[in-house]
Enzyme design. Sequence first.
Site, PDB file in Angstrom:
ATOM      1  N   TRP A  46       2.694  62.867  42.388  1.00  0.00           N
ATOM      2  CA  TRP A  46       4.022  63.106  42.931  1.00  0.00           C
ATOM      3  C   TRP A  46       4.047  62.995  44.447  1.00  0.00           C
ATOM      4  O   TRP A  46       4.962  63.468  45.110  1.00  0.00           O
ATOM      5  CB  TRP A  46       4.548  64.459  42.459  1.00  0.00           C
ATOM      6  N   HIS A 103      16.316  71.342  31.130  1.00  0.00           N
ATOM      7  CA  HIS A 103      16.950  70.191  31.754  1.00  0.00           C
ATOM      8  C   HIS A 103      18.369  69.962  31.239  1.00  0.00           C
ATOM      9  O   HIS A 103      18.992  68.951  31.564  1.00  0.00           O
ATOM     10  CB  HIS A 103      16.101  68.935  31.551  1.00  0.00           C
ATOM     11  N   LEU A 163      25.611  59.540  45.947  1.00  0.00           N
ATOM     12  CA  LEU A 163      25.852  59.485  44.507  1.00  0.00           C
ATOM     13  C   LEU A 163      25.594  60.832  43.855  1.00  0.00           C
ATOM     14  O   LEU A 163      26.377  61.268  43.000  1.00  0.00           O
ATOM     15  CB  LEU A 163      24.953  58.413  43.871  1.00  0.00           C
ATOM     16  N   ARG A 192      22.300  60.531  49.871  1.00  0.00           N
ATOM     17  CA  ARG A 192      22.418  60.962  48.462  1.00  0.00           C
ATOM     18  C   ARG A 192      23.883  61.161  48.073  1.00  0.00           C
ATOM     19  O   ARG A 192      24.254  62.119  47.395  1.00  0.00           O
ATOM     20  CB  ARG A 192      21.603  62.229  48.214  1.00  0.00           C
TER      21      ARG A 192
END
Length: 772
Positions: A576, A709, A26, A24
């Site tokens: 999910w 968010h 990025l 991860r």
Amino acid sequence: MTTKSAAAAARATVYGYPRQGPNRELKRAIEAYWKGRVPADALRSAAADLRVRSWRQLADAGITEVPTGDFSYYDHVLDTTVMVGAIPARHRAAVSVDPLDGYFAMARGTQDVAPLEMTKWFDTNYHYLVPELGPDTVFTADSTKQVAELKEALALGLSARPVLVGPVTYLLLAKPAPAVPADFEPLTLLDRLLPVYAEVLADLRAAGAEWVQLDEPALVQDRTPADLNAAAHAYRDLGARTDRPKLLVASYFDRLGEALPVLAKAPVDGLALDFTDAAAANLDDLAAVGGLSGKRLIAGVVNGRNIWINDLAKSLATLGTLLGLADRVDVAASCSLLHVPLDTSAERDIDPQILRWLAFARQKTAETVTLARGLAHGTDAIAGELAANRADLASRSNSPLTHDPAVRIRTAAVTDTDTRRSQPYAERATAQRSHLGLPLLPTTTIGSFPQTGELRTARADLRAGRIDTAGYEERIRAEIDEVVSFQEETGIDVLVHGEPERNDMVQYFAEQLTGYLATQHGWVQSYGTRYVRPPILAGDISRPEPMTVRWTAYAQSLTSRPVKGMLTGPVTMLAWSFVRDDQPLGDTARQVALALRDEVNDLEAGGTSVIQVDEPALRETLPLRAADRPAYLSWATEAFRLSTSGVRPGTQIHTHMCYAEFGDIVQAIDDLDADVISLEAARSHMQVARELASHGYAREAGPGVYDIHSPRVPSAREAADLLRAGLKAIPAERLWVNPDCGLKTRGWPETRASLENLVTAARAVREELTTS
């Protein structure tokens, strides 16, 4: 071209690849940039390195045409908005001053400027930023990103194919800008948009692109004649351009249906079609239109959305049939591999035999290459791979993990009575109001509170053996103490324990249920820098022991106010997760529902009067075709009711949904028979409240007044204004006040300020109502 020559020409490709890097990288680079720890150049360098590593990995695996343009700092639809110059007016100044910071402002917002709305990418768990368009929108081409990334790949000596969101899908995904009438149709802007796409395509050809892929997944949905005419017009226009590269129009996630003959006749050079799951009907539909004479076909026969190994023999049979339907057949995954983790080889805690059942992005790439080789050179060329594949498929089919007789007997015994509350809502509501004694416009949160660095460190220390279970649980108790104390001081009416013990709202439960597998490195992008590790639903499901009762009871012991029990619903547990593909989804949902029913009943027995069973994925799992929806909604709503219908009338059942288009499922929301539902509403300006009112929804609802968010803190006035807007649709005696979603990803300072403002807003509007 003959079938033999079509097979000999078969090549392997993919439509897109995971962006984050093996560790991860990025995510870490972007978040470091946001915090001011690294400059923009360092972020750009890290991103370029990840792109090069991915392309080389694909090329080394045997992919003969790598995708470019699929990489994104945040979202590929937002990248398209930048490419066509559709920057919202409120963000233009920021983009002009600093394009990178302006880009992130559109995605995340700032303290003073709201971000773009975010919603689900078709029926996946990926979120995209919704374009905002209106009659005055002026499109301008900016192919900088697309050309630069193409040149990077070409400089490595690779054959590369730029991938763009197609113009029709882009407009169909868009919404009217905030000041534009709601009945404005963005698709009316098509003639204004097509010259911009033509300019980008010309730029890419000049930069060395032989092919460009235009993704049109919106065409697999039910489309009106006007939509289909727009698609035909778009590709007549783009196909007639003389300064363009070859055009490949791609669809995925379902069958093209009535759009297939439109694209088959269009003056484009190739189609990329999905041939997995519901999209398998594309095979017969393609034969019905007479194939793709003179066109290239990329056949998506490796499932790009799930993690089970491919049935190579079955896929080869499909490919063999397709050889007679196109001049050239290439092999690909069914969609971008963005939707699966990167590599199974990083997993150390899954049994090696079970690991052989799984295929992440790297393994799916290898399967694609194997199938292309088998198509080009015959089954003898891949005899070893076919034999190993048959053995692995048999191992999974015969495993005791996939079949638990006790679970199957219990599931078969479920009756309709098990899926219905003992009293209707009106009677339950009276009992609940008397029991709970809540004020008008009660306040609550969705469940989770910030997952601090200290919590993550404690969890890592426990896994590494640096602290024992007692030390870890002491840290969890301290966090619950703080969360409950803060909520009491702030004046929140229905509390939560904050979920400090939970790593993820699905994974936490999956790790305590039989039949699930957990990964250590199976990260998948949900949105921006938010990555999740979907567990793998591999076998029959049961609950060995209570999962949440202990910590909920502890939180309740600290306060006289009600504390919600918090669970994840059966549909979301499926959506999910990477779900098993060897039995109907409805059967799996019923197994999960029965496990959750046991937990709900134990929470009630332990003194919990409010229990929230979250179903944020109910809408995202809705089939893309209307004809397939009734069956899905039937088993999905039944599974929720099976989870929750064993409690007494005075126990209040909540549910929660976020970031989806709810208009299509308002009746299903009603059919859940929850007493209270909380939904995302801040970015969509209370649209869902109006949809509920229009439907005649008669239960209690909490349309969110705080967009979690975004890092911005909404003022008390802003929250009050949203609350007043909600009151125009939902009467005060049925309206709750809450954030849009859980607070896990937010920091404590913004959480404190935002919730204090939320409570202030609720009190102010409550006073207005009682004094008017």
